[in-house]
Write an enzyme that holds these catalytic residues in place. Sequence first.
Site, mmCIF file in Angstrom:
data_model
loop_
_atom_site.group_PDB
_atom_site.id
_atom_site.type_symbol
_atom_site.label_atom_id
_atom_site.label_comp_id
_atom_site.label_asym_id
_atom_site.label_seq_id
_atom_site.Cartn_x
_atom_site.Cartn_y
_atom_site.Cartn_z
ATOM 1 N N GLY A 99 33.090 -88.078 19.188
ATOM 2 C CA GLY A 99 32.294 -86.711 18.806
ATOM 3 C C GLY A 99 32.808 -86.272 17.602
ATOM 4 O O GLY A 99 33.072 -86.644 16.363
ATOM 5 N N ARG A 100 33.205 -84.322 17.912
ATOM 6 C CA ARG A 100 33.655 -83.391 16.636
ATOM 7 C C ARG A 100 34.457 -84.547 15.911
ATOM 8 O O ARG A 100 34.547 -83.929 14.842
ATOM 9 C CB ARG A 100 34.469 -82.691 17.812
ATOM 10 N N ARG A 120 40.917 -89.596 20.136
ATOM 11 C CA ARG A 120 41.510 -88.408 18.456
ATOM 12 C C ARG A 120 42.091 -88.935 18.015
ATOM 13 O O ARG A 120 43.347 -89.850 17.987
ATOM 14 C CB ARG A 120 41.609 -87.343 19.314
ATOM 15 N N ASP A 144 23.172 -92.035 27.099
ATOM 16 C CA ASP A 144 23.690 -91.280 27.769
ATOM 17 C C ASP A 144 23.252 -90.431 28.762
ATOM 18 O O ASP A 144 23.351 -89.405 28.268
ATOM 19 C CB ASP A 144 25.353 -90.718 27.351
ATOM 20 N N LEU A 145 22.976 -91.050 29.275
ATOM 21 C CA LEU A 145 21.590 -89.219 30.113
ATOM 22 C C LEU A 145 21.953 -89.600 31.798
ATOM 23 O O LEU A 145 21.628 -89.059 32.689
ATOM 24 C CB LEU A 145 20.098 -89.791 29.925
ATOM 25 N N LYS A 146 22.828 -90.282 32.280
ATOM 26 C CA LYS A 146 23.685 -90.831 33.428
ATOM 27 C C LYS A 146 23.067 -90.646 34.890
ATOM 28 O O LYS A 146 22.667 -89.452 35.184
ATOM 29 C CB LYS A 146 24.623 -89.339 33.106
ATOM 30 N N PHE A 147 22.235 -90.942 35.330
ATOM 31 C CA PHE A 147 21.064 -91.184 35.957
ATOM 32 C C PHE A 147 21.549 -91.598 37.366
ATOM 33 O O PHE A 147 22.055 -91.836 37.120
ATOM 34 C CB PHE A 147 19.699 -92.489 35.923
ATOM 35 N N LYS A 167 25.937 -91.923 20.143
ATOM 36 C CA LYS A 167 25.290 -91.678 21.598
ATOM 37 C C LYS A 167 24.849 -90.639 21.300
ATOM 38 O O LYS A 167 24.640 -89.634 20.828
ATOM 39 C CB LYS A 167 26.872 -91.760 22.071
ATOM 40 N N ASP A 183 20.143 -90.977 41.061
ATOM 41 C CA ASP A 183 18.938 -90.184 41.856
ATOM 42 C C ASP A 183 18.300 -90.949 43.375
ATOM 43 O O ASP A 183 19.133 -92.503 43.417
ATOM 44 C CB ASP A 183 16.932 -90.164 40.565
ATOM 45 N N ILE A 184 17.202 -91.521 43.003
ATOM 46 C CA ILE A 184 17.311 -92.540 44.715
ATOM 47 C C ILE A 184 17.611 -94.184 44.110
ATOM 48 O O ILE A 184 16.368 -93.833 42.745
ATOM 49 C CB ILE A 184 16.069 -92.809 45.940
ATOM 50 N N PRO A 185 17.273 -94.844 43.981
ATOM 51 C CA PRO A 185 17.486 -96.288 43.552
ATOM 52 C C PRO A 185 16.055 -96.379 42.900
ATOM 53 O O PRO A 185 15.858 -96.757 41.578
ATOM 54 C CB PRO A 185 17.429 -97.282 44.335
ATOM 55 N N THR A 230 35.120 -86.744 33.716
ATOM 56 C CA THR A 230 36.566 -86.160 33.005
ATOM 57 C C THR A 230 36.974 -84.512 33.266
ATOM 58 O O THR A 230 37.762 -84.374 32.895
ATOM 59 C CB THR A 230 36.695 -86.218 31.324
ATOM 60 N N ASP A 250 26.276 -84.807 19.362
ATOM 61 C CA ASP A 250 25.737 -83.541 19.883
ATOM 62 C C ASP A 250 25.223 -82.233 19.764
ATOM 63 O O ASP A 250 25.734 -81.426 19.307
ATOM 64 C CB ASP A 250 27.080 -83.382 21.392
ATOM 65 N N GLN A 274 39.067 -82.115 25.136
ATOM 66 C CA GLN A 274 39.359 -82.907 26.125
ATOM 67 C C GLN A 274 41.482 -82.773 25.931
ATOM 68 O O GLN A 274 42.173 -82.974 25.181
ATOM 69 C CB GLN A 274 39.620 -84.379 24.643
#
Length: 241
Positions: A216-217, A187, A62-65, A36, A67-69, A126, A14, A196
Amino acid sequence: MTSTLKNPIFCALDTTDLERARALVKAVSAHVGGFKIGTEFFGAYGPDGVCDVVGDAAFFLDLKFHDIPNTVAGAVRAGCALRPTMMDVHAAGGLAMMAAARDAAAEESEKLGVTRPWIIAVTVLTSLDQANLDSIGVQGKVEDQVLRLAALAKKAGLDGIVCSPQEIGRIRNELGPDFKLVVPGVRPSGTATGDQKRTMTPPDAFDLGADVLVIGRPITAAPDSAAAAKAIAESLNARAA
Ligand code: C5P
Protein backbone atom coordinates in the site's frame (compact mmCIF):
# COMPACT_ATOMS: atom_id res chain seq x y z
CA MET A 1 9.48 -20.47 -5.80
CA THR A 2 7.84 -18.44 -8.54
CA SER A 3 4.48 -16.78 -8.41
CA THR A 4 1.72 -18.05 -10.69
CA LEU A 5 0.88 -14.41 -11.40
CA LYS A 6 2.88 -12.50 -14.03
CA ASN A 7 3.37 -9.58 -11.65
CA PRO A 8 2.89 -10.44 -7.94
CA ILE A 9 2.42 -6.85 -6.78
CA PHE A 10 -1.12 -6.00 -5.67
CA CYS A 11 -1.46 -2.33 -4.73
CA ALA A 12 -3.74 -1.71 -1.72
CA LEU A 13 -6.29 1.01 -2.47
CA ASP A 14 -6.94 2.06 1.13
CA THR A 15 -8.92 5.24 0.57
CA THR A 16 -12.46 6.57 0.68
CA ASP A 17 -11.63 9.13 -2.01
CA LEU A 18 -13.01 7.84 -5.30
CA GLU A 19 -11.06 10.26 -7.46
CA ARG A 20 -7.84 9.36 -5.70
CA ALA A 21 -8.51 5.64 -6.21
CA ARG A 22 -9.17 6.21 -9.91
CA ALA A 23 -6.00 8.29 -10.26
CA LEU A 24 -3.90 5.65 -8.48
CA VAL A 25 -5.19 2.86 -10.69
CA LYS A 26 -4.42 4.92 -13.78
CA ALA A 27 -0.94 5.80 -12.54
CA VAL A 28 0.30 2.39 -11.45
CA SER A 29 -1.60 -0.16 -13.59
CA ALA A 30 1.35 -0.71 -15.92
CA HIS A 31 3.62 -1.68 -13.03
CA VAL A 32 1.46 -3.87 -10.79
CA GLY A 33 -0.32 -7.20 -11.19
CA GLY A 34 -3.51 -5.99 -9.54
CA PHE A 35 -5.15 -4.09 -6.71
CA LYS A 36 -6.49 -4.84 -3.26
CA ILE A 37 -9.88 -3.46 -2.27
CA GLY A 38 -10.69 -3.59 1.43
CA THR A 39 -13.59 -2.72 3.69
CA GLU A 40 -12.68 0.98 3.70
CA PHE A 41 -13.27 1.52 -0.01
CA PHE A 42 -15.99 -1.14 -0.24
CA GLY A 43 -17.89 0.41 2.66
CA ALA A 44 -17.85 3.78 0.92
CA TYR A 45 -18.63 2.78 -2.67
CA GLY A 46 -19.82 -0.85 -2.65
CA PRO A 47 -19.74 -3.21 -5.65
CA ASP A 48 -20.39 -0.42 -8.19
CA GLY A 49 -17.40 1.51 -6.88
CA VAL A 50 -15.20 -1.57 -7.18
CA CYS A 51 -16.21 -2.11 -10.83
CA ASP A 52 -15.71 1.58 -11.57
CA VAL A 53 -12.22 1.71 -10.12
CA VAL A 54 -10.64 -1.62 -11.02
CA GLY A 55 -12.18 -2.06 -14.47
CA ASP A 56 -10.59 -5.11 -16.04
CA ALA A 57 -7.64 -5.26 -13.63
CA ALA A 58 -7.05 -8.24 -11.36
CA PHE A 59 -8.02 -7.54 -7.75
CA PHE A 60 -8.15 -9.03 -4.28
CA LEU A 61 -11.53 -8.46 -2.61
CA ASP A 62 -10.33 -8.23 0.99
CA LEU A 63 -13.55 -8.25 3.03
CA LYS A 64 -12.45 -10.92 5.55
CA PHE A 65 -15.77 -12.74 5.90
CA HIS A 66 -16.41 -14.30 9.33
CA ASP A 67 -19.95 -15.54 10.01
CA ILE A 68 -21.97 -18.76 10.02
CA PRO A 69 -21.27 -21.00 6.99
CA ASN A 70 -24.55 -20.23 5.21
CA THR A 71 -24.02 -16.48 5.43
CA VAL A 72 -20.38 -16.63 4.37
CA ALA A 73 -21.35 -18.82 1.40
CA GLY A 74 -23.87 -16.15 0.36
CA ALA A 75 -21.31 -13.38 0.72
CA VAL A 76 -18.81 -15.32 -1.38
CA ARG A 77 -21.45 -15.93 -4.06
CA ALA A 78 -22.21 -12.22 -4.16
CA GLY A 79 -18.50 -11.44 -4.39
CA CYS A 80 -17.99 -13.82 -7.32
CA ALA A 81 -20.15 -11.59 -9.51
CA LEU A 82 -17.41 -8.93 -9.29
CA ARG A 83 -14.89 -11.41 -10.71
CA PRO A 84 -12.11 -10.91 -8.14
CA THR A 85 -8.86 -12.85 -8.46
CA MET A 86 -9.11 -13.73 -4.77
CA MET A 87 -11.34 -13.22 -1.71
CA ASP A 88 -10.68 -13.91 1.97
CA VAL A 89 -12.39 -15.32 5.06
CA HIS A 90 -11.25 -15.62 8.68
CA ALA A 91 -9.85 -19.08 9.39
CA ALA A 92 -11.17 -18.67 12.95
CA GLY A 93 -14.65 -19.15 11.46
CA GLY A 94 -13.79 -22.86 11.37
CA LEU A 95 -13.54 -25.76 8.96
CA ALA A 96 -17.21 -25.87 7.92
CA MET A 97 -17.32 -22.14 7.26
CA MET A 98 -14.18 -22.26 5.10
CA ALA A 99 -15.44 -25.30 3.19
CA ALA A 100 -18.76 -23.51 2.58
CA ALA A 101 -16.83 -20.52 1.18
CA ARG A 102 -14.79 -22.77 -1.10
CA ASP A 103 -17.88 -24.64 -2.38
CA ALA A 104 -19.82 -21.42 -2.93
CA ALA A 105 -16.96 -19.94 -4.96
CA ALA A 106 -16.73 -23.07 -7.13
CA GLU A 107 -20.49 -23.34 -7.71
CA GLU A 108 -21.12 -19.66 -8.35
CA SER A 109 -18.16 -19.25 -10.69
CA GLU A 110 -19.30 -22.19 -12.73
CA LYS A 111 -22.82 -20.78 -12.86
CA LEU A 112 -21.52 -17.38 -14.00
CA GLY A 113 -18.97 -18.87 -16.39
CA VAL A 114 -16.12 -16.96 -14.74
CA THR A 115 -12.75 -18.08 -13.38
CA ARG A 116 -13.06 -19.24 -9.78
CA PRO A 117 -11.44 -16.78 -7.37
CA TRP A 118 -8.87 -18.11 -4.93
CA ILE A 119 -10.43 -18.32 -1.48
CA ILE A 120 -7.77 -17.55 1.09
CA ALA A 121 -7.83 -17.32 4.87
CA VAL A 122 -6.71 -14.72 7.35
CA THR A 123 -5.11 -16.52 10.30
CA VAL A 124 -4.06 -14.25 13.19
CA LEU A 125 -4.32 -10.53 12.43
CA THR A 126 -0.87 -8.95 12.55
CA SER A 127 -2.27 -6.33 14.94
CA LEU A 128 -2.69 -9.04 17.61
CA ASP A 129 0.23 -9.91 19.85
CA GLN A 130 0.70 -12.63 22.43
CA ALA A 131 -1.09 -10.68 25.17
CA ASN A 132 -4.08 -10.05 22.87
CA LEU A 133 -4.35 -13.77 22.07
CA ASP A 134 -4.16 -14.62 25.78
CA SER A 135 -6.93 -12.11 26.48
CA ILE A 136 -9.32 -13.84 24.06
CA GLY A 137 -8.52 -17.24 25.52
CA VAL A 138 -6.22 -18.57 22.79
CA GLN A 139 -3.43 -20.51 24.43
CA GLY A 140 0.03 -21.10 23.00
CA LYS A 141 2.31 -19.02 20.84
CA VAL A 142 1.08 -16.69 18.08
CA GLU A 143 3.09 -18.55 15.43
CA ASP A 144 1.66 -21.90 16.50
CA GLN A 145 -1.85 -20.48 16.20
CA VAL A 146 -0.99 -19.13 12.73
CA LEU A 147 0.23 -22.59 11.70
CA ARG A 148 -2.81 -24.32 13.22
CA LEU A 149 -5.22 -22.05 11.34
CA ALA A 150 -3.22 -22.27 8.10
CA ALA A 151 -3.33 -26.08 8.26
CA LEU A 152 -7.10 -25.92 8.93
CA ALA A 153 -7.52 -23.66 5.88
CA LYS A 154 -5.66 -26.19 3.76
CA LYS A 155 -7.77 -29.03 5.15
CA ALA A 156 -10.91 -27.05 4.22
CA GLY A 157 -9.66 -26.93 0.64
CA LEU A 158 -8.80 -23.24 0.57
CA ASP A 159 -6.21 -21.97 -1.88
CA GLY A 160 -3.96 -20.30 0.65
CA ILE A 161 -3.66 -17.72 3.39
CA VAL A 162 -2.70 -14.13 4.11
CA CYS A 163 0.49 -14.13 6.17
CA SER A 164 3.25 -11.82 7.37
CA PRO A 165 6.66 -12.00 5.66
CA GLN A 166 8.16 -13.63 8.76
CA GLU A 167 5.73 -16.53 8.50
CA ILE A 168 6.43 -17.41 4.85
CA GLY A 169 9.33 -19.80 5.47
CA ARG A 170 7.66 -21.99 8.06
CA ILE A 171 4.27 -22.11 6.31
CA ARG A 172 5.84 -22.89 2.94
CA ASN A 173 7.82 -25.67 4.60
CA GLU A 174 4.88 -27.22 6.38
CA LEU A 175 2.09 -26.69 3.86
CA GLY A 176 3.89 -27.25 0.57
CA PRO A 177 4.59 -25.38 -2.66
CA ASP A 178 1.04 -25.06 -3.99
CA PHE A 179 -0.53 -23.25 -1.06
CA LYS A 180 -0.87 -19.55 -2.00
CA LEU A 181 0.79 -17.08 0.33
CA VAL A 182 -0.52 -13.53 0.08
CA VAL A 183 1.82 -11.24 1.96
CA PRO A 184 1.32 -7.66 3.27
CA GLY A 185 3.87 -5.84 5.46
CA VAL A 186 6.31 -5.49 2.56
CA ARG A 187 8.63 -2.49 2.44
CA PRO A 188 11.29 -1.59 -0.15
CA SER A 189 14.53 -0.75 1.67
CA GLY A 190 14.68 2.86 2.72
CA THR A 191 10.90 3.39 2.87
CA ALA A 192 8.90 4.13 6.03
CA THR A 193 7.53 1.08 7.84
CA GLY A 194 4.60 3.06 9.28
CA ASP A 195 2.56 0.84 11.61
CA GLN A 196 3.89 -2.39 10.08
CA LYS A 197 6.16 -4.01 12.65
CA ARG A 198 7.58 -7.08 10.92
CA THR A 199 8.52 -6.02 7.42
CA MET A 200 10.65 -7.47 4.63
CA THR A 201 11.74 -6.13 1.22
CA PRO A 202 9.75 -7.24 -1.86
CA PRO A 203 12.59 -9.35 -3.38
CA ASP A 204 13.27 -11.09 -0.05
CA ALA A 205 9.57 -11.90 0.50
CA PHE A 206 9.25 -13.12 -3.09
CA ASP A 207 12.37 -15.29 -2.84
CA LEU A 208 11.10 -16.86 0.36
CA GLY A 209 7.98 -18.00 -1.49
CA ALA A 210 5.31 -15.28 -1.43
CA ASP A 211 2.83 -15.58 -4.33
CA VAL A 212 1.33 -12.11 -3.94
CA LEU A 213 2.83 -9.00 -2.34
CA VAL A 214 0.18 -6.62 -1.02
CA ILE A 215 1.79 -3.18 -0.99
CA GLY A 216 0.00 0.00 0.00
CA ARG A 217 1.71 3.11 1.31
CA PRO A 218 5.16 2.57 -0.27
CA ILE A 219 3.28 3.09 -3.54
CA THR A 220 0.20 5.14 -2.66
CA ALA A 221 1.96 7.62 -0.34
CA ALA A 222 5.01 8.06 -2.57
CA PRO A 223 5.38 11.47 -4.24
CA ASP A 224 5.36 9.65 -7.61
CA SER A 225 3.27 6.47 -7.23
CA ALA A 226 3.99 5.26 -10.77
CA ALA A 227 7.75 5.57 -10.25
CA ALA A 228 7.53 3.81 -6.86
CA ALA A 229 5.55 0.89 -8.33
CA LYS A 230 7.92 0.67 -11.29
CA ALA A 231 10.96 0.55 -9.00
CA ILE A 232 9.43 -2.28 -6.94
CA ALA A 233 8.57 -4.24 -10.10
CA GLU A 234 12.11 -3.74 -11.38
CA SER A 235 13.59 -4.91 -8.09
CA LEU A 236 11.64 -8.17 -8.51
CA ASN A 237 12.61 -8.57 -12.16
CA ALA A 238 16.26 -7.98 -11.32
CA ARG A 239 16.01 -10.78 -8.77
CA ALA A 240 14.37 -13.18 -11.21
CA ALA A 241 16.90 -12.45 -14.02
O1 C5P B 1 0.24 0.45 3.41
P1 C5P B 1 0.63 -1.00 3.64
O2 C5P B 1 1.65 -1.51 2.63
O3 C5P B 1 1.03 -1.27 5.06
O4 C5P B 1 -0.73 -1.78 3.35
C1 C5P B 1 -0.85 -3.17 3.59
C2 C5P B 1 -2.26 -3.59 3.30
O5 C5P B 1 -2.40 -4.95 3.69
C3 C5P B 1 -3.33 -2.82 4.06
O6 C5P B 1 -4.49 -2.77 3.21
C4 C5P B 1 -3.60 -3.67 5.28
O7 C5P B 1 -4.90 -3.50 5.77
C5 C5P B 1 -3.41 -5.06 4.69
N1 C5P B 1 -3.08 -6.10 5.66
C6 C5P B 1 -1.99 -6.02 6.52
N2 C5P B 1 -1.74 -7.02 7.41
C7 C5P B 1 -2.54 -8.09 7.45
C8 C5P B 1 -3.62 -8.20 6.59
C9 C5P B 1 -3.87 -7.18 5.68
O8 C5P B 1 -1.24 -5.05 6.46
N3 C5P B 1 -2.25 -9.07 8.28
